[in-house]
Design a protein around this motif. Structure first.
Motif, PDB file in Angstrom:
ATOM      1  N   ALA A  76       0.824  -1.207   0.000  1.00 60.50           N
ATOM      2  CA  ALA A  76       0.000   0.000   0.000  1.00 60.50           C
ATOM      3  C   ALA A  76       0.854   1.252   0.000  1.00 60.50           C
ATOM      4  N   VAL A  77       1.923   1.267   0.780  1.00 61.98           N
ATOM      5  CA  VAL A  77       2.809   2.435   0.832  1.00 61.98           C
ATOM      6  C   VAL A  77       3.459   2.685  -0.514  1.00 61.98           C
ATOM      7  N   ALA A  78       3.852   1.635  -1.193  1.00 53.56           N
ATOM      8  CA  ALA A  78       4.546   1.781  -2.471  1.00 53.56           C
ATOM      9  C   ALA A  78       3.627   2.211  -3.601  1.00 53.56           C
ATOM     10  N   ARG A  79       2.342   1.809  -3.562  1.00 56.81           N
ATOM     11  CA  ARG A  79       1.497   1.976  -4.750  1.00 56.81           C
ATOM     12  C   ARG A  79       0.237   2.801  -4.550  1.00 56.81           C
ATOM     13  N   PHE A  80      -0.271   2.927  -3.328  1.00 58.60           N
ATOM     14  CA  PHE A  80      -1.637   3.423  -3.173  1.00 58.60           C
ATOM     15  C   PHE A  80      -1.763   4.624  -2.237  1.00 58.60           C
ATOM     16  N   THR A  81      -0.717   5.436  -2.124  1.00 59.38           N
ATOM     17  CA  THR A  81      -0.834   6.662  -1.337  1.00 59.38           C
ATOM     18  C   THR A  81      -1.492   7.756  -2.180  1.00 59.38           C
ATOM     19  N   PRO A  82      -2.134   8.744  -1.528  1.00 63.49           N
ATOM     20  CA  PRO A  82      -2.705   9.873  -2.275  1.00 63.49           C
ATOM     21  C   PRO A  82      -1.675  10.618  -3.111  1.00 63.49           C
ATOM     22  N   ALA A  83      -0.430  10.710  -2.628  1.00 66.72           N
ATOM     23  CA  ALA A  83       0.597  11.412  -3.394  1.00 66.72           C
ATOM     24  C   ALA A  83       0.852  10.731  -4.731  1.00 66.72           C
ATOM     25  N   VAL A  84       0.885   9.406  -4.738  1.00 66.73           N
ATOM     26  CA  VAL A  84       1.086   8.677  -5.993  1.00 66.73           C
ATOM     27  C   VAL A  84      -0.061   8.961  -6.959  1.00 66.73           C
ATOM     28  N   MET A  85      -1.296   8.936  -6.465  1.00 69.55           N
ATOM     29  CA  MET A  85      -2.451   9.201  -7.324  1.00 69.55           C
ATOM     30  C   MET A  85      -2.427  10.626  -7.852  1.00 69.55           C
ATOM     31  N   ALA A  86      -2.123  11.605  -7.002  1.00 66.50           N
ATOM     32  CA  ALA A  86      -2.135  13.006  -7.419  1.00 66.50           C
ATOM     33  C   ALA A  86      -1.074  13.283  -8.475  1.00 66.50           C
ATOM     34  N   GLU A  87       0.094  12.726  -8.302  1.00 70.44           N
ATOM     35  CA  GLU A  87       1.155  12.951  -9.283  1.00 70.44           C
ATOM     36  C   GLU A  87       0.781  12.343 -10.630  1.00 70.44           C
ATOM     37  N   ARG A  88       0.133  11.206 -10.587  1.00 69.74           N
ATOM     38  CA  ARG A  88      -0.304  10.575 -11.836  1.00 69.74           C
ATOM     39  C   ARG A  88      -1.364  11.431 -12.526  1.00 69.74           C
ATOM     40  N   TYR A  89      -2.320  11.967 -11.748  1.00 69.13           N
ATOM     41  CA  TYR A  89      -3.340  12.820 -12.350  1.00 69.13           C
ATOM     42  C   TYR A  89      -2.744  14.116 -12.872  1.00 69.13           C
ATOM     43  N   LEU A  90      -1.790  14.663 -12.174  1.00 70.66           N
ATOM     44  CA  LEU A  90      -1.173  15.896 -12.649  1.00 70.66           C
ATOM     45  C   LEU A  90      -0.511  15.681 -14.005  1.00 70.66           C
ATOM     46  N   ALA A  91       0.101  14.532 -14.198  1.00 68.54           N
ATOM     47  CA  ALA A  91       0.696  14.214 -15.494  1.00 68.54           C
ATOM     48  C   ALA A  91      -0.380  14.099 -16.579  1.00 68.54           C
ATOM     49  N   LEU A  92      -1.541  13.494 -16.221  1.00 63.95           N
ATOM     50  CA  LEU A  92      -2.626  13.396 -17.199  1.00 63.95           C
ATOM     51  C   LEU A  92      -3.201  14.770 -17.524  1.00 63.95           C
ATOM     52  N   TYR A  93      -3.312  15.647 -16.531  1.00 67.29           N
ATOM     53  CA  TYR A  93      -3.814  17.003 -16.793  1.00 67.29           C
ATOM     54  C   TYR A  93      -2.955  17.682 -17.861  1.00 67.29           C
ATOM     55  N   GLU A  94      -1.656  17.554 -17.732  1.00 67.48           N
ATOM     56  CA  GLU A  94      -0.771  18.202 -18.689  1.00 67.48           C
ATOM     57  C   GLU A  94      -0.938  17.613 -20.089  1.00 67.48           C
ATOM     58  N   ARG A  95      -1.123  16.323 -20.167  1.00 70.27           N
ATOM     59  CA  ARG A  95      -1.325  15.702 -21.477  1.00 70.27           C
ATOM     60  C   ARG A  95      -2.631  16.187 -22.109  1.00 70.27           C
ATOM     61  N   VAL A  96      -3.696  16.233 -21.294  1.00 72.45           N
ATOM     62  CA  VAL A  96      -4.986  16.662 -21.826  1.00 72.45           C
ATOM     63  C   VAL A  96      -4.939  18.120 -22.269  1.00 72.45           C
ATOM     64  N   ARG A  97      -4.272  18.959 -21.521  1.00 68.17           N
ATOM     65  CA  ARG A  97      -4.219  20.381 -21.849  1.00 68.17           C
ATOM     66  C   ARG A  97      -3.462  20.652 -23.143  1.00 68.17           C
ATOM     67  N   HIS A  98      -2.632  19.742 -23.572  1.00 75.57           N
ATOM     68  CA  HIS A  98      -1.914  19.940 -24.823  1.00 75.57           C
ATOM     69  C   HIS A  98      -2.842  19.856 -26.024  1.00 75.57           C
ATOM     70  N   LEU A  99      -4.026  19.267 -25.820  1.00 77.18           N
ATOM     71  CA  LEU A  99      -5.036  19.190 -26.873  1.00 77.18           C
ATOM     72  C   LEU A  99      -4.504  18.534 -28.134  1.00 77.18           C
ATOM     73  N   ARG A 100      -3.722  17.492 -27.943  1.00 79.84           N
ATOM     74  CA  ARG A 100      -3.210  16.782 -29.106  1.00 79.84           C
ATOM     75  C   ARG A 100      -4.268  15.810 -29.615  1.00 79.84           C
ATOM     76  N   PRO A 101      -4.243  15.458 -30.874  1.00 76.25           N
ATOM     77  CA  PRO A 101      -5.203  14.487 -31.407  1.00 76.25           C
ATOM     78  C   PRO A 101      -5.155  13.184 -30.642  1.00 76.25           C
ATOM     79  N   ALA A 102      -6.305  12.517 -30.563  1.00 77.79           N
ATOM     80  CA  ALA A 102      -6.423  11.299 -29.772  1.00 77.79           C
ATOM     81  C   ALA A 102      -5.418  10.236 -30.208  1.00 77.79           C
TER      82      ALA A 102
END
Length: 385
Positions: free
Chosen positions: A353-379
């Motif tokens: 759980a410590v290695a994979r399922f902390t809120p920090a791990v989830m937030a960092e992953r979502y932050l990376a997705l936010y940046e990808r989505v904001r680039h508005l690149r074709p699917a």
């Protein structure tokens, strides 16, 4: 980071919820970590949400969850009214960099219908994607609307149109995972817990039947329809049977509930939930559906409780068979596995759980997705990245 995200939680429960509330608990876990990373969060929820955010946008004063037991023609406008408020907010301001939407079907449809003038959208898919085939099968969000799953297995079963709009998956997390490996080892009892909303997909009837057959004490913890406590369900009378989950409970689960070997305790939260799970021999998931996310699974691991489950949906992604739990493809084997779960090391569960399922791990992953989505690149480019 200079980023403002409108987090659309929906109108059903406040954030955090008072007890059960899967999506609302996910948001309550994610938002503090995003803000710690410098993200400004505008929460679209109900007015009595208490989660600290930068702004709160609401249409309803409190959660509308109780309305879900009413006929569709009486309740169908609730989510739409909430989304109309979100759209008005988006039209009235120009500082929203991205909408992170969590509202089933209506959120995706409404935000997609805003067209190219709307902000970028990341819509998280928390549920069974075989639902809403007419929506998911024909989705066209252009280069503005993307989706993510909460497991790889969930996306693998998604309609092609959803897969084409996907930017990947993010496993769920729990605050219980923070420092889980530093907490004292819990004292284990003999009881087993099935944690979650009582309905056919979760298979509480299977767990209750096996408990009676094999002879292990079982605690069913979760709401039945809108009823969070046994006394509330009893007071509702026959009218409650309009809800399909209530009918399932009375017809399939209640015959095994004897108040001794098998107990239904209703919704548990906070310390009560943690103590119940941490002291359990195992957390049992006798699933009849393809579980998409598994919040209760990661909570059990963080509390040092091995998982015994049917190997459906995300379970093989979250649980390592023989180390953090025991998985099977057959219902009847679950009873024997419950007895064997006591041989597994609770510390292994907590380290995972410590290695994979902390809120920090989830937030960092979502932050990376936010940046990808904001680039508005074709699917197609996003899929190849």
């Amino acid at each position: 980071m200079s980023l403002t995200v409108l987090m659309n939680a929906g109108p059903w429960l406040p954030v955090p919820p008072p007890g059960y509330g899967g999506i609302e608990n996910v948001i309550a876990t994610l938002v503090p970590e995003l803000r710690r990373l410098g993200v400004r969060v505008v929460l679209a929820s109900v007015a009595d949400s208490a989660l600290p955010v930068d702004e709160l946008v609401s249409v309803f004063p409190d959660g509308q969850f109780g309305a879900l037991q009413r006929p569709y023609n009486q309740v169908c406008g609730v989510a739409q009214a909430h989304l109309a408020g979100v759209v008005r907010e988006l039209h009235a301001r120009d500082d929203i960099d991205l909408v992170h939407d969590h509202v089933e079907a209506v959120g995706l449809a409404t935000l997609t219908a805003m067209g190219p003038d709307g902000p970028p959208v990341l819509h998280t898919l928390h549920w069974d994607l075989t639902k809403h085939p007419a929506l998911y099968g024909e989705l066209d969000g252009g280069d503005r609307v993307r989706v993510n799953g909460v497991s790889a297995s969930q996306l693998a079963r998604a309609p092609r149109a959803l897969q084409d709009h996907s930017v990947g998956h993010v496993h769920l997390s729990t605050p219980l995972a923070v420092g889980a490996d530093r907490r004292p080892r819990p004292e284990k009892g003999e009881h087993v817990v099935v944690l979650g909303r009582i309905n056919p997909g979760k298979g509480q009837d299977v767990g209750a039947r096996l408990a009676r057959q094999v002879g292990f004490p079982l605690v069913l913890a979760g709401p039945v329809g809108p009823y969070h406590r046994p006394e509330d369900l009893a007071a509702a009378g026959e009218e409650a049977r309009q809800n399909p989950d209530v009918r399932f409970f009375y017809d399939e689960v209640a015959p095994y509930v004897d108040g001794d070997l098998v107990r239904w305790v209703g919704t548990v939260a906070g310390r009560e939930r943690d103590e119940l799970l941490a002291g359990a021999r195992a957390a049992l998931f006798p699933l009849r559906w393809e579980e998409p996310g598994g919040t209760a699974v990661v909570e059990a691991l963080a509390l040092g409780t091995p998982v015994v489950a049917t190997a459906r949906g995300c379970l093989p992604e979250l649980v390592e068979h023989g180390r953090t739990g025991l998985l099977t493809t057959g219902e009847e084997e679950l009873g024997e596995l419950v007895l064997a779960a006591g041989l597994l090391d609770p510390d292994e569960c907590r380290r995972e759980a410590v290695a994979r399922f902390t809120p920090a791990v989830m937030a960092e992953r979502y932050l990376a997705l936010y940046e990808r989505v904001r680039h508005l690149r074709p699917a197609a480019d996003l899929q190849a990245a």
